[in-house]
Design a protein around this motif. Sequence first.
Motif, PDB file in Angstrom:
ATOM      1  N   ARG A  14       0.300  -1.207   0.253  1.00 16.75           N
ATOM      2  CA  ARG A  14      -0.363  -0.059  -0.571  1.00 16.75           C
ATOM      3  C   ARG A  14       0.701   1.239  -0.240  1.00 16.75           C
ATOM      4  N   VAL A  15       0.836   1.525  -1.074  1.00 14.54           N
ATOM      5  CA  VAL A  15       2.613   3.300  -0.956  1.00 14.54           C
ATOM      6  C   VAL A  15       1.880   4.032  -1.405  1.00 14.54           C
ATOM      7  N   ALA A  16       2.212   4.686  -0.982  1.00 16.67           N
ATOM      8  CA  ALA A  16       1.562   6.040   0.104  1.00 16.67           C
ATOM      9  C   ALA A  16       2.064   6.990  -1.294  1.00 16.67           C
ATOM     10  N   VAL A  17       1.672   8.150  -2.046  1.00 17.33           N
ATOM     11  CA  VAL A  17       1.531   8.688  -3.150  1.00 17.33           C
ATOM     12  C   VAL A  17       1.567  10.315  -3.022  1.00 17.33           C
ATOM     13  N   GLY A  18       2.959  11.204  -3.603  1.00 13.50           N
ATOM     14  CA  GLY A  18       2.556  12.717  -3.484  1.00 13.50           C
ATOM     15  C   GLY A  18       1.535  13.453  -4.796  1.00 13.50           C
ATOM     16  N   GLU A  19       1.831  14.348  -4.922  1.00 19.29           N
ATOM     17  CA  GLU A  19       0.772  14.547  -6.738  1.00 19.29           C
ATOM     18  C   GLU A  19       2.363  14.432  -7.001  1.00 19.29           C
ATOM     19  N   LEU A  31       5.420  13.003 -19.790  1.00 19.71           N
ATOM     20  CA  LEU A  31       6.141  12.438 -18.700  1.00 19.71           C
ATOM     21  C   LEU A  31       5.956  12.890 -17.383  1.00 19.71           C
ATOM     22  N   ASN A  32       5.471  12.347 -16.269  1.00 15.20           N
ATOM     23  CA  ASN A  32       5.099  12.932 -14.306  1.00 15.20           C
ATOM     24  C   ASN A  32       6.603  11.992 -14.255  1.00 15.20           C
ATOM     25  N   VAL A  33       6.774  12.885 -13.011  1.00 14.48           N
ATOM     26  CA  VAL A  33       6.981  11.436 -11.291  1.00 14.48           C
ATOM     27  C   VAL A  33       5.922  12.105 -10.882  1.00 14.48           C
ATOM     28  N   THR A  34       6.035  11.015  -9.644  1.00 12.27           N
ATOM     29  CA  THR A  34       4.662  10.964  -8.953  1.00 12.27           C
ATOM     30  C   THR A  34       5.567  10.522  -7.358  1.00 12.27           C
ATOM     31  N   PRO A  35       6.005  10.962  -7.024  1.00  8.73           N
ATOM     32  CA  PRO A  35       7.008  10.895  -5.445  1.00  8.73           C
ATOM     33  C   PRO A  35       5.861  10.159  -4.366  1.00  8.73           C
ATOM     34  N   ILE A  36       6.961   8.580  -3.718  1.00  4.76           N
ATOM     35  CA  ILE A  36       6.647   8.281  -2.979  1.00  4.76           C
ATOM     36  C   ILE A  36       7.018   8.405  -1.827  1.00  4.76           C
ATOM     37  N   ILE A  37       6.152   8.858  -0.822  1.00  5.62           N
ATOM     38  CA  ILE A  37       5.822   9.457   0.502  1.00  5.62           C
ATOM     39  C   ILE A  37       6.085   8.594   1.865  1.00  5.62           C
ATOM     40  N   GLY A  38       5.885   6.949   1.171  1.00  2.85           N
ATOM     41  CA  GLY A  38       5.474   5.979   2.687  1.00  2.85           C
ATOM     42  C   GLY A  38       4.563   4.900   2.816  1.00  2.85           C
ATOM     43  N   GLY A  39       4.542   4.017   3.024  1.00  2.00           N
ATOM     44  CA  GLY A  39       3.312   2.909   2.535  1.00  2.00           C
ATOM     45  C   GLY A  39       3.412   1.487   3.346  1.00  2.00           C
ATOM     46  N   ALA A 101     -13.559  11.236 -10.741  1.00  2.00           N
ATOM     47  CA  ALA A 101     -14.994  11.013  -9.852  1.00  2.00           C
ATOM     48  C   ALA A 101     -14.797  10.171  -8.145  1.00  2.00           C
ATOM     49  N   GLY A 102     -13.728   9.888  -7.921  1.00  3.48           N
ATOM     50  CA  GLY A 102     -13.551   9.136  -6.599  1.00  3.48           C
ATOM     51  C   GLY A 102     -14.090   8.035  -6.457  1.00  3.48           C
ATOM     52  N   GLU A 103     -14.849   6.747  -7.613  1.00  2.00           N
ATOM     53  CA  GLU A 103     -15.383   5.843  -7.004  1.00  2.00           C
ATOM     54  C   GLU A 103     -14.253   4.545  -7.538  1.00  2.00           C
ATOM     55  N   GLY A 142      -4.501   8.935  -2.747  1.00  2.00           N
ATOM     56  CA  GLY A 142      -2.999   8.522  -2.531  1.00  2.00           C
ATOM     57  C   GLY A 142      -2.235   8.127  -2.588  1.00  2.00           C
ATOM     58  N   HIS A 143      -3.087   6.785  -2.702  1.00  5.38           N
ATOM     59  CA  HIS A 143      -2.049   5.364  -2.388  1.00  5.38           C
ATOM     60  C   HIS A 143      -2.639   4.617  -3.827  1.00  5.38           C
TER      61      HIS A 143
END
Length: 152
Positions: A14-19, A31-39, A101-103, A142-143
């Motif tokens: 369960r990997v927590a990711v930043g913006e 191209l995008n980069v998503t920081p990994i912030i914990g999990g 939509a967050g589903e 967020g994950h």
Amino acid sequence: MTMAAVLEHVFDLRVAVGEPIRVGRTDSEDLNVTPIIGGTVEGPRLGGRVLGVGADWWVTRGATTQLDARYIIEADDGSAIDVVNRGYWHAGADVERRLVAGEDVPEEELYYRTAFVFQTGAEAHRWLTEAQFVGYARPEPGHVVIRVHRVA
């Protein structure tokens, strides 16, 4: 006769990711980069936590996104495990709309598959360095949640 693949579930990430950070766009890719912030890491063969180091570099080409993540797991015994996780993501327009939509969307409704390479000097976790592992992933707010399997 060909051998059928057999998968052994070994743990869940369960990997927590930043913006995401947008690096750039050309006519054919973004191209995008998503920081990994914990999990967390939980399962029958490994427990621990994902450290807040690393990131996922992802490139979208048309409807398919290619993923390239690298981060560190700290096992419950304190051992460090280097993770390289590469894969692909694509989903139909309806699934994309539902995600925005967050589903909750079950992993069967999208293609979010990865392959792992692990490195560690810890003898207790050497088994991670001696086999191929695949993941079935799904996004959550967020994950990223990944069911990790060892290919037998």
